[in-house]
Design an enzyme around this catalytic site. Structure first.
Site, PDB file in Angstrom:
ATOM      1  N   TYR A 101      25.781  39.409  54.191  1.00 26.57           N
ATOM      2  CA  TYR A 101      25.106  38.126  54.002  1.00 26.57           C
ATOM      3  C   TYR A 101      24.660  38.004  52.554  1.00 26.57           C
ATOM      4  CZ  TYR A 101      21.420  34.610  54.200  1.00 26.57           C
ATOM      5  OH  TYR A 101      20.651  33.508  53.958  1.00 26.57           O
ATOM      6  N   GLU A 189      24.351  29.594  51.231  1.00 27.99           N
ATOM      7  CA  GLU A 189      24.397  30.787  52.059  1.00 27.99           C
ATOM      8  C   GLU A 189      25.859  31.141  52.308  1.00 27.99           C
ATOM      9  OE1 GLU A 189      21.185  31.145  55.509  1.00 27.99           O
ATOM     10  OE2 GLU A 189      23.122  30.480  56.236  1.00 27.99           O
TER      11      GLU A 189
END
Ligand code: GDP
Ligand code: MN
Length: 378
Positions: A101, A189
């Site tokens: 991530y 993101e």
């Protein structure tokens, strides 16, 4: 302004980040023809402004044309987080080794761009943030110096052990920072940032929010706005030049000036109520704006009472009063309206209201207390 994955990927690509190709389809036929052009296994991905598409069944691998058609038919028209899927992204499937991530957002506390990265990416990152916050490495970027190379490496080092992967990730992190600052984003993101079985680091999902207040600097990004994906009241407010944010409470607030609007919401809470919205009708409010404001507030079924708090400076009290009266003629307003109106043309405003059967308060304290009381006593 939220944008779709396929649009965010265009921005990432333009900044040099390795992102697999992809094309958007709105029908199963289009999906099949795109998949045939790529050949091999593809991923069919719902394009909605929402996370958790994988868990909702909106991300499917397809190996044959029949599978592409089947998934396209199932995903187009599907509802994810109250949003209808109107577009799907068809992208060649990757052979995934690991999922990490990488996110960057404006952190309000440090008032600066802040990275959050974790080796434990993928669809359960929210869970990781809860149960194992130490698995996330954070870095606030000092806007005076920007992101420095050693910082990009420090972040990348928490993702991988293999130096070849760390090097690729550090480069992607720098490119992501450039993408973030150059597009006026408030959040980007990449989840997951994958490593492939052949040792490449790539972004296969992207979420991105552009700060609305940055859009004037980036006219080329305005066309990314998807009106079908945002709540109708917010579109309407923006078009009428009103600042509106929907909240969860039941006291509908209509105020002039952002500061007074915030103070009004605080006072609603102080008296034990919950504001249904933030709404700033702005400085030079003509009656038409007030009508639109009331249309927006009453479109929220939670609203039990409507509270006006107007401190007339540039805003003229008689304009607001005319707007209120006009709105009650044009639209069916069920919740009671309580009004505090003082300042420029106060007398004219109060006369208009009185003639229409409203009573206005002159104290902010009184009017808010009254509004909250009305909600409580029904
Ligand atoms: P999200 O659920 O909305 O975050 O959608 P993602 O695009 O992140 O997809 C969810 C999951 O689907 C990913 O975490 C991957 O595990 C899987 N996935 C997505 N694209 C591919 C792909 O190209 N190949 C493989 N094998 N899995 C994929
Ligand atoms: Mn994802």
């Amino acid at each position: 302004m939220n944008i779709h994955e396929y649009q965010a990927k265009e921005i990432l690509r333009a900044n040099g980040i390795p992102v697999p190709p992809g094309e958007v389809a709105t029908t199963p036929d289009e999906a099949v023809s795109i998949a045939e052009r790529y050949g091999g296994t593809v991923v069919v991905k719902a394009q909605v402004h929402s996370g958790g598409r994988g868990k909702a069944g909106g991300v499917k691998l397809a190996t044959t044309a029949a599978e592409v058609r089947e998934h396209a038919e199932a995903i187009l028209g599907m509802t994810i987080s109250d949003l209808t899927v109107e577009k799907i992204l068809i992208t060649p499937a990757e052979d995934i080794e690991t999922e990490a991530y990488v996110g960057i957002l404006i952190d309000r506390k440090s008032q600066a761009a802040t990275f959050m990265v974790s080796a434990e990416g993928g669809i359960d990152i929210e869970q990781v943030a809860h149960t194992d916050p130490d698995a996330i490495r954070k870095l606030t970027v000092d806007p005076r110096y920007g992101l420095m190379n050693h910082q990009a490496y420090w972040l990348a080092n928490s993702l991988y052990d293999d130096p070849a992967l760390v090097k690729q990730a550090a480069k992607i992190i720098r490119q992501l920072h450039a993408a973030f600052t150059s597009s006026g984003a408030s959040m980007i993101e990449i989840n997951p940032l994958i490593t492939t079985t052949s040792g490449e680091v790539k972004a296969i999902d992207a979420k991105m929010t552009i700060d609305d207040s940055e859009l004037f600097r980036h006219p080329e990004l305005v066309e990314y706005r998807d009106l079908s994906a945002e709540p109708a009241p917010e579109t309407k407010a923006r078009e009428a030049d009103l600042s509106y944010v929907k909240l969860e409470g039941n006291v509908g607030c209509c105020v002039n000036g952002a500061g007074l609007a915030m103070a009004t919401m605080d006072l609603v809470k102080y008296y034990g109520g919950e504001p249904a919205n933030f709404l700033d009708i702005g400085g030079s409010s003509n009656p038409e704006k007030v009508v639109t404001a009331l249309e927006i507030i009453t479109s929220d079924p939670n609203v039990k009472v409507i509270l006006f708090n107007i401190f007339g400076g540039i805003t003229r009290c008689d304009d607001v009063a005319r707007g209120i009266v006009e709105a009650t003629k044009r639209i069916d307003i069920t919740p009671p309206i309580v009004i505090r109106l003082i300042g420029t043309n106060e007398k004219e405003g109060l006369d208009i209201l009185e003639e229409a059967g409203f009573t206005a308060f002159s104290s902010m304290d009184e009017v808010v207390e009254r509004a909250v009381q009305m909600v409580k006593t029904g």
